[in-house]
Design a protein around this motif. Structure first.
Motif, PDB file in Angstrom:
ATOM      1  N   PRO A 112       0.902  -0.932  -0.022  1.00  0.00           N
ATOM      2  CA  PRO A 112       0.224  -0.320  -0.135  1.00  0.00           C
ATOM      3  C   PRO A 112       1.045   1.637  -0.144  1.00  0.00           C
ATOM      4  O   PRO A 112       1.966   1.414   0.847  1.00  0.00           O
ATOM      5  CB  PRO A 112      -1.009  -0.291   0.972  1.00  0.00           C
ATOM      6  N   GLY A 113       0.289   2.414  -0.893  1.00  0.00           N
ATOM      7  CA  GLY A 113       1.382   3.677  -1.477  1.00  0.00           C
ATOM      8  C   GLY A 113       2.194   3.023  -1.585  1.00  0.00           C
ATOM      9  O   GLY A 113       2.987   4.272  -2.571  1.00  0.00           O
ATOM     10  N   LEU A 114       2.910   2.068  -2.352  1.00  0.00           N
ATOM     11  CA  LEU A 114       3.994   2.152  -3.296  1.00  0.00           C
ATOM     12  C   LEU A 114       3.439   1.273  -4.913  1.00  0.00           C
ATOM     13  O   LEU A 114       3.304   2.065  -5.722  1.00  0.00           O
ATOM     14  CB  LEU A 114       4.708   1.377  -2.799  1.00  0.00           C
ATOM     15  N   ILE A 115       2.906   0.186  -4.644  1.00  0.00           N
ATOM     16  CA  ILE A 115       3.194  -1.065  -5.517  1.00  0.00           C
ATOM     17  C   ILE A 115       1.268  -1.283  -5.231  1.00  0.00           C
ATOM     18  O   ILE A 115       0.567  -2.069  -3.871  1.00  0.00           O
ATOM     19  CB  ILE A 115       3.875  -1.703  -5.341  1.00  0.00           C
ATOM     20  N   ASN A 116      -0.294  -0.617  -5.749  1.00  0.00           N
ATOM     21  CA  ASN A 116      -1.465  -1.155  -5.652  1.00  0.00           C
ATOM     22  C   ASN A 116      -1.997  -2.838  -6.388  1.00  0.00           C
ATOM     23  O   ASN A 116      -2.991  -3.017  -5.724  1.00  0.00           O
ATOM     24  CB  ASN A 116      -1.916  -0.098  -5.986  1.00  0.00           C
ATOM     25  N   ARG A 117      -1.815  -2.620  -7.028  1.00  0.00           N
ATOM     26  CA  ARG A 117      -1.873  -3.710  -7.626  1.00  0.00           C
ATOM     27  C   ARG A 117      -1.047  -4.844  -8.495  1.00  0.00           C
ATOM     28  O   ARG A 117       0.318  -3.944  -9.085  1.00  0.00           O
ATOM     29  CB  ARG A 117      -3.046  -3.698  -8.390  1.00  0.00           C
ATOM     30  N   GLN A 118      -0.501  -5.987  -8.458  1.00  0.00           N
ATOM     31  CA  GLN A 118      -0.152  -6.434  -9.153  1.00  0.00           C
ATOM     32  C   GLN A 118      -0.562  -8.119  -9.945  1.00  0.00           C
ATOM     33  O   GLN A 118      -1.068  -8.451  -9.471  1.00  0.00           O
ATOM     34  CB  GLN A 118       1.835  -7.253  -8.294  1.00  0.00           C
ATOM     35  N   ILE A 119      -0.344  -7.834 -11.093  1.00  0.00           N
ATOM     36  CA  ILE A 119      -0.719  -8.951 -12.106  1.00  0.00           C
ATOM     37  C   ILE A 119       0.139 -10.054 -12.923  1.00  0.00           C
ATOM     38  O   ILE A 119       1.053  -9.125 -13.406  1.00  0.00           O
ATOM     39  CB  ILE A 119      -1.562  -8.190 -13.649  1.00  0.00           C
ATOM     40  N   THR A 120      -0.289 -10.944 -13.025  1.00  0.00           N
ATOM     41  CA  THR A 120       1.211 -11.945 -13.733  1.00  0.00           C
ATOM     42  C   THR A 120      -0.303 -13.254 -13.440  1.00  0.00           C
ATOM     43  O   THR A 120       0.047 -13.405 -12.241  1.00  0.00           O
ATOM     44  CB  THR A 120       2.075 -12.534 -12.576  1.00  0.00           C
ATOM     45  N   PRO A 121      -0.591 -12.981 -14.884  1.00  0.00           N
ATOM     46  CA  PRO A 121      -0.770 -14.449 -15.297  1.00  0.00           C
ATOM     47  C   PRO A 121      -0.630 -15.878 -15.320  1.00  0.00           C
ATOM     48  O   PRO A 121      -1.109 -17.022 -14.918  1.00  0.00           O
ATOM     49  CB  PRO A 121      -1.734 -13.973 -16.657  1.00  0.00           C
ATOM     50  N   LEU A 122       1.100 -15.896 -15.302  1.00  0.00           N
ATOM     51  CA  LEU A 122       2.029 -17.174 -15.982  1.00  0.00           C
ATOM     52  C   LEU A 122       2.846 -17.368 -14.498  1.00  0.00           C
ATOM     53  O   LEU A 122       3.252 -15.997 -14.797  1.00  0.00           O
ATOM     54  CB  LEU A 122       2.379 -17.452 -16.898  1.00  0.00           C
ATOM     55  N   LEU A 123       3.229 -18.627 -14.580  1.00  0.00           N
ATOM     56  CA  LEU A 123       4.271 -18.662 -13.781  1.00  0.00           C
ATOM     57  C   LEU A 123       5.243 -18.631 -14.919  1.00  0.00           C
ATOM     58  O   LEU A 123       5.193 -19.160 -15.656  1.00  0.00           O
ATOM     59  CB  LEU A 123       4.272 -20.448 -12.965  1.00  0.00           C
ATOM     60  N   TYR A 124       6.694 -18.404 -13.939  1.00  0.00           N
ATOM     61  CA  TYR A 124       7.551 -18.798 -14.952  1.00  0.00           C
ATOM     62  C   TYR A 124       8.939 -20.000 -14.836  1.00  0.00           C
ATOM     63  O   TYR A 124       9.228 -20.700 -14.006  1.00  0.00           O
ATOM     64  CB  TYR A 124       8.862 -17.677 -14.327  1.00  0.00           C
ATOM     65  N   GLN A 125       8.008 -20.407 -15.605  1.00  0.00           N
ATOM     66  CA  GLN A 125       7.874 -22.234 -15.601  1.00  0.00           C
ATOM     67  C   GLN A 125       8.198 -22.464 -17.195  1.00  0.00           C
ATOM     68  O   GLN A 125       7.171 -22.210 -17.914  1.00  0.00           O
ATOM     69  CB  GLN A 125       6.919 -22.949 -14.771  1.00  0.00           C
ATOM     70  N   GLY A 130       5.225  11.876  -8.752  1.00  0.00           N
ATOM     71  CA  GLY A 130       4.038  12.739  -8.987  1.00  0.00           C
ATOM     72  C   GLY A 130       3.307  11.651  -9.272  1.00  0.00           C
ATOM     73  O   GLY A 130       1.600  12.356  -8.991  1.00  0.00           O
ATOM     74  N   ALA A 131       3.351  10.168  -9.416  1.00  0.00           N
ATOM     75  CA  ALA A 131       2.325   9.481  -9.740  1.00  0.00           C
ATOM     76  C   ALA A 131       1.067   9.246  -8.592  1.00  0.00           C
ATOM     77  O   ALA A 131       1.896   8.929  -7.547  1.00  0.00           O
ATOM     78  CB  ALA A 131       3.042   7.829  -9.901  1.00  0.00           C
ATOM     79  N   SER A 132       0.204   8.879  -8.590  1.00  0.00           N
ATOM     80  CA  SER A 132      -0.572   8.485  -7.860  1.00  0.00           C
ATOM     81  C   SER A 132      -0.800   7.364  -7.628  1.00  0.00           C
ATOM     82  O   SER A 132      -0.936   6.451  -6.872  1.00  0.00           O
ATOM     83  CB  SER A 132      -2.059   9.432  -8.216  1.00  0.00           C
ATOM     84  N   GLU A 133      -0.427   6.270  -8.765  1.00  0.00           N
ATOM     85  CA  GLU A 133      -1.502   4.760  -8.530  1.00  0.00           C
ATOM     86  C   GLU A 133      -0.119   4.308  -9.183  1.00  0.00           C
ATOM     87  O   GLU A 133      -0.146   4.449 -10.167  1.00  0.00           O
ATOM     88  CB  GLU A 133      -2.378   3.986  -8.912  1.00  0.00           C
ATOM     89  N   ILE A 134       0.226   3.381  -8.726  1.00  0.00           N
ATOM     90  CA  ILE A 134       0.916   2.217  -9.664  1.00  0.00           C
ATOM     91  C   ILE A 134       0.364   1.137  -9.744  1.00  0.00           C
ATOM     92  O   ILE A 134       0.139  -0.120  -8.626  1.00  0.00           O
ATOM     93  CB  ILE A 134       2.356   2.417  -9.379  1.00  0.00           C
ATOM     94  N   HIS A 135       0.723   0.601 -11.016  1.00  0.00           N
ATOM     95  CA  HIS A 135      -0.069  -0.689 -11.025  1.00  0.00           C
ATOM     96  C   HIS A 135       1.193  -2.031 -11.562  1.00  0.00           C
ATOM     97  O   HIS A 135       1.639  -0.905 -12.078  1.00  0.00           O
ATOM     98  CB  HIS A 135      -1.151  -1.015 -11.212  1.00  0.00           C
ATOM     99  N   ILE A 136       1.868  -3.221 -11.138  1.00  0.00           N
ATOM    100  CA  ILE A 136       2.610  -3.467 -12.249  1.00  0.00           C
ATOM    101  C   ILE A 136       1.682  -4.551 -13.217  1.00  0.00           C
ATOM    102  O   ILE A 136       1.087  -6.140 -12.206  1.00  0.00           O
ATOM    103  CB  ILE A 136       3.199  -4.387 -10.769  1.00  0.00           C
ATOM    104  N   TRP A 137       2.409  -4.734 -14.248  1.00  0.00           N
ATOM    105  CA  TRP A 137       1.954  -6.376 -14.907  1.00  0.00           C
ATOM    106  C   TRP A 137       2.697  -6.516 -15.874  1.00  0.00           C
ATOM    107  O   TRP A 137       3.536  -5.912 -16.622  1.00  0.00           O
ATOM    108  CB  TRP A 137       1.223  -5.306 -15.697  1.00  0.00           C
ATOM    109  N   CYS A 138       3.237  -7.847 -15.090  1.00  0.00           N
ATOM    110  CA  CYS A 138       4.022  -8.856 -15.974  1.00  0.00           C
ATOM    111  C   CYS A 138       3.872 -10.420 -16.763  1.00  0.00           C
ATOM    112  O   CYS A 138       2.946 -10.523 -15.483  1.00  0.00           O
ATOM    113  CB  CYS A 138       5.033  -9.001 -15.184  1.00  0.00           C
ATOM    114  N   PRO A 139       4.221 -10.751 -17.680  1.00  0.00           N
ATOM    115  CA  PRO A 139       3.395 -11.815 -17.987  1.00  0.00           C
ATOM    116  C   PRO A 139       3.454 -13.286 -16.704  1.00  0.00           C
ATOM    117  O   PRO A 139       3.143 -13.825 -17.325  1.00  0.00           O
ATOM    118  CB  PRO A 139       3.705 -11.624 -19.140  1.00  0.00           C
TER     119      PRO A 139
END
Length: 222
Positions: A27-40, A182-191
């Motif tokens: 919270p306050g830095l990275i709000n959400r992280q999306i990773t649909p696949l495992l690194y395998q 100055g970004a207000s919200e950060i989401h991480i998107w990685c496959p």
């Protein structure tokens, strides 16, 4: 669905899907992280091809699979980030590889979700050794103060795109840079998401630093 144009139904079913696709974050830095696949398996092979061997097809497949997961998880376009920032490479590594795999993965995502990509807003100002084989503490030190944002973001909602999340050190360092700008919200998107640093291969040398013979074309697709 676009993924079915890239892969057959059998291959889609056999992929190492991440059951924790939508992970809790800081919270306050990275709000959400999306990773649909495992690194395998095939997913890991695609990441390595996209990263080290100009795997344009592999990057497109990873980006398409990521985009489809994001479309399901962000059904309301009004609640999506308004800008995509691929994790930048240092100039030295970009010249060695000839491409930025994160930017290649981001392209199908940008098209599918109608979110623009900004490849120039953040610079990687410090070249660092590659991360595989390092423990989380060393990874964090490796990328500390590695990024510089070139503009004020004025409460922008940013999605960071990379190829794989391992310890999260790189995306955390980039998120800190964007929040400071100055970004207000950060989401991480990685496959893909690795279970830990040990799941990534420890190369005997940084092949990105071995000179032009590794990549004679030295093409930039970013």
């Amino acid at each position: 669905r676009h993924a079915r144009l890239q892969l057959c139904e059998h291959c889609l079913v056999e992929l190492p899907w991440d059951q924790a696709v939508d992970a809790p974050c800081q919270p306050g830095l990275i709000n959400r992280q999306i990773t649909p696949l495992l690194y395998q398996g095939a997913a890991a092979a695609w990441v390595l091809k996209a990263k080290h061997h100009s795997g344009l097809v592999e990057a497109r497949v990873l980006g398409t699979l990521l985009a489809e997961a994001l479309g399901d998880l962000y059904p309301d376009p009004r609640r999506r980030p308004d800008l995509i920032v691929p994790v930048p490479l240092s100039l030295r590594r970009l010249l060695a590889r000839g491409h930025n795999q994160a930017a290649l993965i981001a392209q199908p995502v940008s098209r599918a979700l109608a979110i623009p990509i900004d490849r120039r807003m953040v610079a990687r100002v410090r070249h660092s050794p590659i991360q595989p084989g390092l423990d989380p503490a060393h990874r964090a030190r490796n990328v500390a103060h590695a990024f510089r944002c070139k503009k004020r973001l004025r409460s922008r909602f940013i999605a960071i795109v990379d190829d794989v999340v391992t310890s999260g050190a790189t995306v955390t360092a980039l998120a800190e840079c964007l929040i400071a700008a100055g970004a207000s919200e950060i989401h991480i998107w990685c496959p893909t998401r690795a279970a830990g640093a040990a799941t990534l291969p420890a190369f005997s040398a940084d092949e990105d630093d071995l000179g032009d013979n590794r990549n004679p074309l030295r093409r930039s697709f970013t």
